[in-house]
Design a protein around this motif. Structure first.
Motif, PDB file in Angstrom:
ATOM      1  N   ALA A 268      25.535 133.479  66.467  1.00 45.77           N
ATOM      2  CA  ALA A 268      24.429 132.524  66.468  1.00 45.77           C
ATOM      3  C   ALA A 268      24.648 131.424  67.508  1.00 45.77           C
ATOM      4  CB  ALA A 268      24.281 131.905  65.080  1.00 45.77           C
ATOM      5  N   ARG A 269      23.551 131.014  68.168  1.00 48.15           N
ATOM      6  CA  ARG A 269      23.651 129.988  69.218  1.00 48.15           C
ATOM      7  C   ARG A 269      23.889 128.607  68.614  1.00 48.15           C
ATOM      8  NH1 ARG A 269      18.987 130.636  73.602  1.00 48.15           N
ATOM      9  NH2 ARG A 269      20.313 129.028  74.547  1.00 48.15           N
ATOM     10  N   THR A 270      23.337 128.358  67.446  1.00 45.82           N
ATOM     11  CA  THR A 270      23.559 127.074  66.771  1.00 45.82           C
ATOM     12  C   THR A 270      23.988 127.330  65.329  1.00 45.82           C
ATOM     13  OG1 THR A 270      21.235 126.939  66.084  1.00 45.82           O
ATOM     14  CG2 THR A 270      21.836 125.913  68.188  1.00 45.82           C
ATOM     15  N   GLN A 271      24.752 126.391  64.801  1.00 45.87           N
ATOM     16  CA  GLN A 271      25.256 126.500  63.436  1.00 45.87           C
ATOM     17  C   GLN A 271      24.806 125.288  62.625  1.00 45.87           C
ATOM     18  OE1 GLN A 271      26.667 129.148  62.435  1.00 45.87           O
ATOM     19  NE2 GLN A 271      27.522 130.160  64.254  1.00 45.87           N
ATOM     20  N   PRO A 272      24.741 125.420  61.291  1.00 45.36           N
ATOM     21  CA  PRO A 272      24.406 124.273  60.440  1.00 45.36           C
ATOM     22  C   PRO A 272      25.422 123.141  60.618  1.00 45.36           C
ATOM     23  CG  PRO A 272      24.276 126.314  59.209  1.00 45.36           C
ATOM     24  CD  PRO A 272      24.901 126.656  60.517  1.00 45.36           C
ATOM     25  N   PRO A 273      25.016 121.897  60.340  1.00 47.78           N
ATOM     26  CA  PRO A 273      25.906 120.735  60.562  1.00 47.78           C
ATOM     27  C   PRO A 273      27.264 120.849  59.880  1.00 47.78           C
ATOM     28  CG  PRO A 273      23.666 120.019  60.142  1.00 47.78           C
ATOM     29  CD  PRO A 273      23.675 121.491  59.901  1.00 47.78           C
ATOM     30  N   HIS A 274      27.300 121.329  58.610  1.00 51.42           N
ATOM     31  CA  HIS A 274      28.585 121.376  57.908  1.00 51.42           C
ATOM     32  C   HIS A 274      29.535 122.382  58.555  1.00 51.42           C
ATOM     33  CE1 HIS A 274      26.639 124.867  56.039  1.00 51.42           C
ATOM     34  NE2 HIS A 274      27.840 125.252  55.626  1.00 51.42           N
ATOM     35  N   ILE A 275      28.989 123.431  59.165  1.00 52.29           N
ATOM     36  CA  ILE A 275      29.830 124.410  59.860  1.00 52.29           C
ATOM     37  C   ILE A 275      30.284 123.840  61.201  1.00 52.29           C
ATOM     38  CG2 ILE A 275      29.823 126.679  60.997  1.00 52.29           C
ATOM     39  CD1 ILE A 275      28.115 127.703  58.712  1.00 52.29           C
ATOM     40  N   ARG A 276      29.374 123.172  61.893  1.00 51.84           N
ATOM     41  CA  ARG A 276      29.740 122.568  63.187  1.00 51.84           C
ATOM     42  C   ARG A 276      30.874 121.568  63.021  1.00 51.84           C
ATOM     43  NH1 ARG A 276      24.117 122.077  64.173  1.00 51.84           N
ATOM     44  NH2 ARG A 276      24.259 119.794  63.939  1.00 51.84           N
ATOM     45  N   SER A 277      30.844 120.808  61.922  1.00 48.31           N
ATOM     46  CA  SER A 277      31.894 119.800  61.719  1.00 48.31           C
ATOM     47  C   SER A 277      33.254 120.456  61.510  1.00 48.31           C
ATOM     48  CB  SER A 277      31.541 118.909  60.525  1.00 48.31           C
ATOM     49  OG  SER A 277      31.559 119.645  59.316  1.00 48.31           O
ATOM     50  N   GLN A 278      33.285 121.566  60.785  1.00 45.19           N
ATOM     51  CA  GLN A 278      34.560 122.255  60.566  1.00 45.19           C
ATOM     52  C   GLN A 278      35.050 122.935  61.833  1.00 45.19           C
ATOM     53  OE1 GLN A 278      35.455 124.202  56.849  1.00 45.19           O
ATOM     54  NE2 GLN A 278      33.493 123.602  55.971  1.00 45.19           N
ATOM     55  N   VAL A 279      34.117 123.489  62.613  1.00 44.23           N
ATOM     56  CA  VAL A 279      34.502 124.080  63.895  1.00 44.23           C
ATOM     57  C   VAL A 279      35.040 123.005  64.829  1.00 44.23           C
ATOM     58  CG1 VAL A 279      33.625 125.216  65.981  1.00 44.23           C
ATOM     59  CG2 VAL A 279      32.921 126.036  63.724  1.00 44.23           C
ATOM     60  N   SER A 280      34.404 121.832  64.816  1.00 44.39           N
ATOM     61  CA  SER A 280      34.861 120.716  65.650  1.00 44.39           C
ATOM     62  C   SER A 280      36.263 120.272  65.256  1.00 44.39           C
ATOM     63  CB  SER A 280      33.883 119.550  65.524  1.00 44.39           C
ATOM     64  OG  SER A 280      34.326 118.435  66.262  1.00 44.39           O
ATOM     65  N   ALA A 281      36.538 120.224  63.937  1.00 41.04           N
ATOM     66  CA  ALA A 281      37.877 119.842  63.470  1.00 41.04           C
ATOM     67  C   ALA A 281      38.919 120.865  63.913  1.00 41.04           C
ATOM     68  CB  ALA A 281      37.874 119.707  61.951  1.00 41.04           C
ATOM     69  N   LEU A 282      38.552 122.149  63.863  1.00 40.03           N
ATOM     70  CA  LEU A 282      39.467 123.187  64.309  1.00 40.03           C
ATOM     71  C   LEU A 282      39.752 123.058  65.794  1.00 40.03           C
ATOM     72  CD1 LEU A 282      41.044 125.845  63.926  1.00 40.03           C
ATOM     73  CD2 LEU A 282      38.896 127.068  64.359  1.00 40.03           C
ATOM     74  N   GLU A 283      38.709 122.826  66.583  1.00 41.98           N
ATOM     75  CA  GLU A 283      38.888 122.706  68.033  1.00 41.98           C
ATOM     76  C   GLU A 283      39.750 121.492  68.382  1.00 41.98           C
ATOM     77  OE1 GLU A 283      34.865 122.632  69.339  1.00 41.98           O
ATOM     78  OE2 GLU A 283      34.709 124.833  69.486  1.00 41.98           O
ATOM     79  N   LYS A 284      39.612 120.416  67.617  1.00 40.94           N
ATOM     80  CA  LYS A 284      40.453 119.235  67.832  1.00 40.94           C
ATOM     81  C   LYS A 284      41.917 119.559  67.546  1.00 40.94           C
ATOM     82  CE  LYS A 284      41.015 114.397  66.441  1.00 40.94           C
ATOM     83  NZ  LYS A 284      40.488 113.309  65.553  1.00 40.94           N
ATOM     84  N   GLU A 285      42.145 120.282  66.457  1.00 33.91           N
ATOM     85  CA  GLU A 285      43.514 120.691  66.113  1.00 33.91           C
ATOM     86  C   GLU A 285      44.092 121.613  67.182  1.00 33.91           C
ATOM     87  OE1 GLU A 285      45.593 123.416  62.668  1.00 33.91           O
ATOM     88  OE2 GLU A 285      43.926 122.112  62.096  1.00 33.91           O
ATOM     89  N   GLN A 286      43.276 122.520  67.700  1.00 33.72           N
ATOM     90  CA  GLN A 286      43.735 123.433  68.747  1.00 33.72           C
ATOM     91  C   GLN A 286      44.070 122.678  70.029  1.00 33.72           C
ATOM     92  OE1 GLN A 286      40.378 126.102  68.839  1.00 33.72           O
ATOM     93  NE2 GLN A 286      41.318 127.557  67.419  1.00 33.72           N
ATOM     94  N   LYS A 287      43.281 121.665  70.342  1.00 33.87           N
ATOM     95  CA  LYS A 287      43.556 120.859  71.537  1.00 33.87           C
ATOM     96  C   LYS A 287      44.875 120.114  71.395  1.00 33.87           C
ATOM     97  CE  LYS A 287      41.525 117.348  74.551  1.00 33.87           C
ATOM     98  NZ  LYS A 287      40.353 116.443  74.776  1.00 33.87           N
TER      99      LYS A 287
END
Length: 381
Positions: A268-287
């Motif tokens: 999917a090109r866009t995700q619901p807000p609660h999913i985006r927030s968890q993906v963002s947290a994961l990407e921050k941890e990966q960085k």
């Protein structure tokens, strides 16, 4: 075969820990295992956990031994942070886990492989668990040195120090455990300066050997200010490339797995807000993980360079001491001929300062540029 077989060159440590595993009178609720990088701190901690849970105190073959060593035993919790620090929320969770009685074994064991990465608040969160220990719970903390651990933690732990193992013992381990050719094992153990993990990587990864060789060759090409800037950029790019290569595939797999667990469509090109927030947290941890890995790669390169100038000093002095870089005789001769003993020592000091600055969060490229300027070959008159 015992659980201590892979703890090489640490006879005193093995004797202390194995005696405690067999005799409750010698046990304590918290142990602090210190030693230089690659000495086998986490390996010793996992072996100790296995010995505590094994009916035969560390046979190495039973279910308890195998699962404790690989971290899958129900009563063993292993914390091996890939970030820059262990946060207070993680420490609070560990303190909560420590309150539980063992589920299947004789002990509940918590291993923190990077206790030096506990933030001050995280250490405070663990303090009560260490001050008021729960029966049958054991803490195994690992760190490079006592000074790397907050004083309130180390004052409540029994200290066991590991030393750098002999290179021949590391080589023997690589041959026995990893089926490495003896000649390659000897080279890798010597080049890694007895760091078990790095020696294994050098023995099995040709790319790692090439990167190490390229790093060392930089020392012979730093003649001008421009050369120094270029060498610093090369060192920084090596770290970036290795970090990217190491993390790209894993990061993508972690993101895919997270989306699947959340029931989201990865395409999917866009995700619901609660999913985006968890993906963002994961990407921050990966960085954060990538930043730490990049710093570790740079530090490893600097340790290799440090060994080169040390060898050049040995060659210059004509001292009958074994060289780390015996395959770099021409470069060592060039450095020994170009620098005085005082200048070689100054080069080593500059490398040490760069390591300290990077550890203190100075941007790696700036620290490397300051270092390589100090490594310029003297101009011939």
């Amino acid at each position: 075969m015992t659980v201590w077989r892979d703890v090489v060159g640490q006879d005193e440590t093995v004797a202390t820990l194995s005696a405690a595993a067999a005799d409750p009178a010698q046990m304590t609720h918290a142990w602090l295992l210190t030693g230089p990088p690659g000495s086998g701190r986490s390996t010793a901690a996992r072996a100790f956990a296995a010995a505590l849970l094994c009916p035969d105190h560390g046979c190495g073959d039973c279910h308890e031994c195998r699962t404790a060593k690989d971290g899958s035993h129900a009563d063993v919790t292993v914390v091996a942070t890939e970030g820059l620090s262990i946060q207070v929320k993680d420490a609070r969770e560990l303190a909560r886990v420590a309150q539980h009685r063992p589920s299947v074994g004789a002990w509940r064991i918590i291993i923190i492989e990077d206790a030096d990465r506990l933030t001050e608040r995280a250490a405070d969160a663990l303090l009560k668990a260490l001050e008021e220990p729960v029966p049958r719970t054991v803490w195994l903390l690992c760190a490079p040195s006592l000074e790397d651990v907050i004083v309130t933690i180390r004052s409540r732990s029994r200290h066991v120090r590991l030393r750098t193992p002999p290179a021949d013992a590391v080589a023997e381990l690589l041959v026995r455990r990893d089926d490495v050719d003896p000649a390659m094992a000897a080279y890798a153990a010597r080049a890694a300066q007895s760091h078990v993990g790095l020696a294994r990587r050098l023995a099995r990864d040709e790319g790692a050997r090439i990167r190490r060789r390229d790093t060392l060759q930089l020392a012979g090409r730093i003649g001008s200010l421009g050369d120094a800037m270029e060498a610093a950029a090369d060192l920084a790019s090596i770290a970036t490339e290795e970090s990217t290569a190491s993390s790209a595939e894993r990061d993508a797999a972690e993101k895919q797995r997270l989306l699947e667990q959340l029931g989201a469509d990865p395409a999917a090109r866009t995700q619901p807000p609660h999913i985006r927030s968890q993906v963002s947290a994961l990407e921050k941890e990966q960085k954060t993980r990538a930043t730490r890995f990049g710093r570790d790669v740079v530090d490893r390169s600097l340790v290799d360079l440090l060994s080169l100038y040390r060898d050049a000093l040995v060659v210059q002095a004509g001292t009958p001491v074994e060289l780390v870089n015996v395959d770099q005789t021409e470069l060592l001769a060039t450095l020994a001929r170009s620098f005085s003993a005082e200048q070689l020592l100054a080069c080593m000091t500059a490398i040490g300062s760069a390591r300290e600055r990077i550890e203190a969060n100075v941007p790696p490229l700036l620290a490397l540029e300051a270092m390589t300027i100090s490594l310029r070959l003297p101009q011939r008159r």
